[in-house]
Design a protein around this motif. Structure first.
Motif, PDB file in Angstrom:
ATOM      1  N   LEU A  31       0.829  -1.214   0.000  1.00 50.20           N
ATOM      2  CA  LEU A  31       0.000   0.000   0.000  1.00 50.20           C
ATOM      3  C   LEU A  31       0.861   1.261   0.000  1.00 50.20           C
ATOM      4  O   LEU A  31       0.536   2.237  -0.680  1.00 50.20           O
ATOM      5  CB  LEU A  31      -0.940  -0.004   1.201  1.00 50.20           C
ATOM      6  N   ALA A  32       1.958   1.253   0.740  1.00 46.04           N
ATOM      7  CA  ALA A  32       2.856   2.409   0.747  1.00 46.04           C
ATOM      8  C   ALA A  32       3.464   2.615  -0.639  1.00 46.04           C
ATOM      9  O   ALA A  32       3.556   3.755  -1.122  1.00 46.04           O
ATOM     10  CB  ALA A  32       3.957   2.213   1.784  1.00 46.04           C
ATOM     11  N   LEU A  51       2.181   1.592  -3.559  1.00 45.88           N
ATOM     12  CA  LEU A  51       1.121   2.031  -4.475  1.00 45.88           C
ATOM     13  C   LEU A  51       0.746   3.491  -4.253  1.00 45.88           C
ATOM     14  O   LEU A  51       0.524   4.231  -5.223  1.00 45.88           O
ATOM     15  CB  LEU A  51      -0.115   1.140  -4.322  1.00 45.88           C
ATOM     16  N   SER A  52       0.682   3.912  -3.001  1.00 45.62           N
ATOM     17  CA  SER A  52       0.340   5.319  -2.743  1.00 45.62           C
ATOM     18  C   SER A  52       1.443   6.246  -3.255  1.00 45.62           C
ATOM     19  O   SER A  52       1.157   7.339  -3.740  1.00 45.62           O
ATOM     20  CB  SER A  52       0.062   5.543  -1.260  1.00 45.62           C
ATOM     21  N   LEU A  95       0.908   6.453  -6.952  1.00 46.39           N
ATOM     22  CA  LEU A  95      -0.280   7.277  -7.228  1.00 46.39           C
ATOM     23  C   LEU A  95       0.057   8.757  -7.047  1.00 46.39           C
ATOM     24  O   LEU A  95      -0.341   9.591  -7.873  1.00 46.39           O
ATOM     25  CB  LEU A  95      -1.425   6.862  -6.292  1.00 46.39           C
ATOM     26  N   ALA A  96       0.798   9.086  -6.001  1.00 48.31           N
ATOM     27  CA  ALA A  96       1.213  10.482  -5.785  1.00 48.31           C
ATOM     28  C   ALA A  96       2.090  10.970  -6.932  1.00 48.31           C
ATOM     29  O   ALA A  96       1.964  12.122  -7.374  1.00 48.31           O
ATOM     30  CB  ALA A  96       1.952  10.601  -4.454  1.00 48.31           C
ATOM     31  N   LYS A 114       8.793  12.932  -6.064  1.00 46.26           N
ATOM     32  CA  LYS A 114       7.747  11.895  -6.034  1.00 46.26           C
ATOM     33  C   LYS A 114       8.242  10.618  -6.730  1.00 46.26           C
ATOM     34  O   LYS A 114       7.900   9.511  -6.315  1.00 46.26           O
ATOM     35  CB  LYS A 114       6.467  12.386  -6.718  1.00 46.26           C
TER      36      LYS A 114
END
Length: 144
Positions: free
Chosen positions: A30-31, A33-34, A37-38, A47
């Motif tokens: 999840l980290a 993927l986030s 996404l960012a 980023k």
């Protein structure tokens, strides 16, 4: 976890630890993927670095999970005990083993009749509070 397959009895890392490792792996994914996404929303160099670090974190956790939780096991095959640890495999004849005790950092220790000791990561489980029952089960099966 004890499994029976063919002529072998196999003990693996306890499923309770596998579940916690799965939760930790899911959080790492999840980290990652986030971070991606960012980066897709704001395509800056900072980023992109964060996304690469997130991907490296997922890869490291996956490698550690495979080495430390999926690979270790203790197999009893006839008169041979096969101890598979994260980085090494040991084969002991049943008559070489004089005792099995608790060891440092949750690993079970096989005391051999020649004075040497072999550690088994899969039987320890100190953090899962099940060490005593697994060791006593193994001692019973081994006849110690």
């Amino acid at each position: 976890m004890r499994e029976q397959g063919g002529d072998a009895v196999v003990w693996r890392v306890h499923p309770r630890l596998m579940v916690w490792a799965g939760v930790f792996w899911a959080l790492a994914v999840l980290a990652g993927l986030s971070a991606w996404l960012a980066w897709s929303v704001d395509r800056t160099d900072g980023k992109a670095v964060q996304a690469a670090v997130g991907t490296a974190l997922v890869a490291a956790v996956t490698l550690a999970w495979g080495l430390v939780l999926l690979r270790p096991r203790v197999e009893l095959r006839g008169e041979t005990v096969v101890i598979v640890n994260p980085l090494a495999t040991h084969r002991l004849r049943r008559e070489e083993i004089v005792a099995v005790t608790d060891g440092l950092h949750g690993a079970a220790v096989f005391h051999r009749n020649d004075g040497f000791k072999t550690r088994a990561v899969a039987l320890g489980e100190a953090s899962a509070c099940i060490r005593d029952e697994r060791l006593s089960e193994f001692r019973r099966v081994l006849g110690l």
